[in-house]
Design a protein around this motif. Structure first.
Motif, PDB file in Angstrom:
ATOM      1  N   TYR A   1       0.851  -1.193   0.000  1.00 43.11           N
ATOM      2  CA  TYR A   1       0.000   0.000   0.000  1.00 43.11           C
ATOM      3  C   TYR A   1       0.879   1.231   0.000  1.00 43.11           C
ATOM      4  CZ  TYR A   1      -4.482   2.313   0.973  1.00 43.11           C
ATOM      5  OH  TYR A   1      -5.642   3.051   0.888  1.00 43.11           O
TER       6      TYR A   1
ATOM      7  N   ASP B   1     -11.498   3.795   7.146  1.00 42.91           N
ATOM      8  CA  ASP B   1     -10.899   4.414   5.965  1.00 42.91           C
ATOM      9  C   ASP B   1     -12.039   4.968   5.119  1.00 42.91           C
ATOM     10  OD1 ASP B   1      -7.844   4.094   4.642  1.00 42.91           O
ATOM     11  OD2 ASP B   1      -9.436   4.687   3.232  1.00 42.91           O
TER      12      ASP B   1
ATOM     13  N   ASP C   1     -15.367   9.824   7.176  1.00 43.55           N
ATOM     14  CA  ASP C   1     -14.357  10.870   7.087  1.00 43.55           C
ATOM     15  C   ASP C   1     -13.686  10.985   8.465  1.00 43.55           C
ATOM     16  OD1 ASP C   1     -13.227  13.339   5.709  1.00 43.55           O
ATOM     17  OD2 ASP C   1     -14.040  14.185   7.567  1.00 43.55           O
TER      18      ASP C   1
ATOM     19  N   ASP D   1      -2.690   8.113  10.452  1.00 45.93           N
ATOM     20  CA  ASP D   1      -1.655   8.063   9.420  1.00 45.93           C
ATOM     21  C   ASP D   1      -2.247   8.650   8.133  1.00 45.93           C
ATOM     22  OD1 ASP D   1       0.694   7.497   8.092  1.00 45.93           O
ATOM     23  OD2 ASP D   1       0.056   5.464   7.560  1.00 45.93           O
TER      24      ASP D   1
ATOM     25  N   ILE E   1     -10.886  13.871  -1.233  1.00 43.48           N
ATOM     26  CA  ILE E   1     -11.122  13.213   0.058  1.00 43.48           C
ATOM     27  C   ILE E   1     -10.242  13.791   1.174  1.00 43.48           C
ATOM     28  CG2 ILE E   1     -12.024  11.033  -0.866  1.00 43.48           C
ATOM     29  CD1 ILE E   1      -9.249   9.792  -0.400  1.00 43.48           C
TER      30      ILE E   1
END
Ligand SMILES: C[S@@+](CC[C@H](N)C(=O)[O-])C[C@H]1O[C@@H](n2cnc3c(N)ncnc32)[C@H](O)[C@@H]1O
Length: 309
Positions: free
Chosen positions: A61, A109, A214, A232, A246
């Motif tokens: 990722y 997420d 969010d 993070d 976003i």
């Protein structure tokens, strides 16, 4: 108790959990041989918690915390908390490497495809593995899945699409993915290897709450005394790395302001930039040096900051 690689330490922690109920720390120093008072103090957050089997993320990722993870896990371990809330989960580079399970665990997420994958992995691991049967590393399949319309897919098909693309995407990218090949490594989509790591991850996620909010809404919903947030976010300068609209540069100052008001504790990792140091100047800031590589031939050193209250 499960088998763990560092059995000695875990045995001590296990003993520690059992003998500490209702006793004062000085008394415990004599009860738990070989441990000093300071050791016990730094382990106070372990009381009542369960041990977890450390695992690895199931796919690469972009911005995944492979190198920094152990450092962050150590810092998280020093903070007493009954609830652990991971705000920007990605592929869980930190979460899976924890060897302690908090009583309450929440992962979040904003990426809906990623969250669909996590829910399917947690709720229907066998169905997911069954649906992955027969998939092999192929550029044609990669390109076809990349442009496939997910509207008419089942959640299990969406989860297959997500993990297939994420395993094979160059540099663990999430947007603008390209088929990643390497001259010195076997392809990353090998079902024999993947099924083992999916099974371990599914087990780890069993009692975890998965949110798709969010970051602001997540903080509002879960903030309380005894809660530890790990954040993070996208890097300063890489705000659009995970999709348009976003996350914005202005989110960093909003984050600094909101984190000043929370009742809980937090640990935040970000790239070392003067703007970041200045925005988060009211908190404890620790720099850490790392070497990153996006491909085996390219590596670059970078400095990260671990910020906490
Ligand atoms: C740096 S990555 C996290 C990497 C993760 N720690 C790992 O080890 O894989 C940042 C994550 O934040 C998510 N994200 C971006 N904007 C967000 C928002 N507004 N709220 C919640 N999550 C967001 C992205 O989808 C991405 O997965």
């Amino acid at each position: 108790m499960r088998q763990h690689s560092n059995g000695g330490l875990r045995q001590t922690r296990h003993l520690d959990r059992k003998v500490t109920q209702g006793r004062s720390l000085p008394l415990l120093c004599t009860a738990v041989q070989g441990l000093h008072f300071a050791d016990l103090q730094s382990m106070e957050n372990l009381f009542g918690e369960e041990l977890a089997e450390r695992a690895a993320p199931v796919a690469p990722y972009l911005g995944g915390k492979s190198q920094l993870a152990d450092e962050i896990v150590r810092r998280i371990g020093r903070v007493s908390h009954h609830a652990y809330v991971e705000v920007f989960f990605g592929m869980g580079g930190v979460f899976y490497r924890r060897d302690i399970k908090a009583k309450i665990e929440v992962i979040n997420d904003i990426n809906g495809e990623l969250v669909c994958f996590l829910r399917v992995l947690r709720n229907h691991p066998d169905a997911l593995l069954g649906e992955l049967e027969g998939w092999v590393s192929s550029r044609q399949e990669f390109e076809a899945l990349k442009i496939a319309n997910t509207d008419h897919m089942t959640d299990i098909q969406r989860a297959v699409r997500f993990i297939y693309l994420q395993r094979l995407a160059f540099g663990g990218k999430v947007t603008g993915q390209t088929f990643g090949v390497s001259k010195d490594r076997p392809p990353r989509f090998d079902l024999a290897v993947l099924s083992k790591s999916l099974a371990v991850a599914a087990e780890r996620l069993r009692s975890v709450t998965i949110e798709n909010l969010d970051w602001r809404d997540l903080l509002d919903r879960y903030d309380d005394a005894g809660v530890l947030f790990y954040l993070d976010p996208p890097y300063w300068g890489g705000e659009a790395d995970y999709g348009k609209g976003i996350f914005a540069r202005a989110d960093f100052s909003e984050m600094a302001n909101r984190l000043k008001m929370i009742k809980g504790r937090f640990v935040l990792s970000l790239n070392d930039r003067p703007e970041v140091r200045s925005l988060f100047a009211d908190f404890k800031i620790e720099p850490v040096s790392l070497t990153y590589s996006i491909a085996s031939s390219q590596s670059t050193s970078a400095n990260e900051l671990i910020i906490s209250n």
